[in-house]
Design an enzyme around this catalytic site. Structure first.
Site, PDB file in Angstrom:
ATOM      1  N   HIS A 128       0.831  -1.204   0.000  1.00  0.00           N
ATOM      2  CA  HIS A 128       0.000   0.000   0.000  1.00  0.00           C
ATOM      3  C   HIS A 128       0.865   1.254   0.000  1.00  0.00           C
ATOM      4  CE1 HIS A 128      -3.084  -2.896   1.279  1.00  0.00           C
ATOM      5  NE2 HIS A 128      -3.976  -2.000   0.884  1.00  0.00           N
ATOM      6  N   LYS A 132      -1.005   5.035   4.478  1.00  0.00           N
ATOM      7  CA  LYS A 132      -1.957   4.123   5.137  1.00  0.00           C
ATOM      8  C   LYS A 132      -1.587   3.990   6.606  1.00  0.00           C
ATOM      9  CE  LYS A 132      -4.101  -0.434   4.630  1.00  0.00           C
ATOM     10  NZ  LYS A 132      -5.452   0.160   4.751  1.00  0.00           N
TER      11      LYS A 132
END
Length: 241
Positions: A128, A132
């Protein structure tokens, strides 16, 4: 005279975020949905905020009799049990909490549960963007849970692993008996690989969200479905079937 739009009245919590702003545009464009700005006017609330804010938002929505669709990460069993307790005396009220609204990601998780029955080993690599807040991701955690369920249904025991020190970071985190490795790097959005292996063969399942627009069809599906699903629904899978 301007005619008032009809349809499900939806408020978006986190409307200024990258996903939230796209959800607002999609709701505004949908003939059967009506975007509102005040929680008091809403039938359904969509929450794409932060793990620190989401539980307070959920409680306020439930107290006001508003259905909720949650895409915010950070949900564990304790949080899900808390939501269930809030809904216990709210007959007819529904909440959908989904770790991922991309249809492909949901299907990948379901495929992983099936594949887990037939392979000796399974590990997850989730990748990611560096903004995040949680690791491992909710999708990876849910996938690990599904893999564990598949292995249990097939009567499989612990996975083979001769590593002597499994507490070090190189082997990732163990979730439901499955190793998860989290990568955070600029240029990534949301990606996951599930690696399976048995003697003489491997299987790799991979899903990539290349743009946040991949989440929107799943969010709209949940918004339309949640008024008819009392109680807590975890994951988008039950809505797809």
């Amino acid at each position: 005279m301007t005619q008032q739009r009809t349809g499900i009245r939806v408020v978006v919590l986190g409307a200024r975020g990258r996903v939230g702003s796209q959800i607002c545009q999609a709701i505004h464009a949908a003939a059967d949905l009506h975007l509102v700005e005040d929680l008091g006017d809403a039938e359904v609330a969509v929450d794409f905020t932060t793990p620190d804010a989401v539980m307070g938002n959920l409680q306020r929505c439930i107290d006001r009799g508003v259905h909720v669709v949650v895409g915010t990460s950070g949900f564990d069993e304790a949080r899900l049990d808390q939501v269930r307790s809030w809904l216990a005396d709210r007959s007819g009220l529904g909440v959908v909490v989904a770790p991922n609204f991309a249809v492909g990601a949901v299907l990948m998780t379901e495929f992983a549960e099936r594949a887990a029955r037939y392979f000796d080993s399974a590990e997850i690599v989730e990748m990611h963007h560096p903004n995040k807040l949680d690791a491992p991701s909710g999708t990876a955690t849910h996938t690990a849970e599904m893999i564990a369920a598949g292995r249990a249904a097939a009567g499989r025991g612990a996975m083979p692993d001769a590593t002597q020190d499994k507490t070090g970071p190189a082997r990732g985190s163990e979730v439901y008996g499955v190793r998860i490795h989290a990568v955070r790097a600029r240029g990534l959005l949301a990606h996951q690989q599930v690696l399976f292996g048995s003697a003489g063969e491997t299987l790799t399942l991979r899903h990539d969200s290349l743009d946040r627009s991949s989440f929107i069809p799943g969010v709209l599906l949940a918004v339309r479905a949640v008024p008819d699903r009392p109680g807590l629904t975890v994951g988008l899978g039950p809505l797809l079937s």
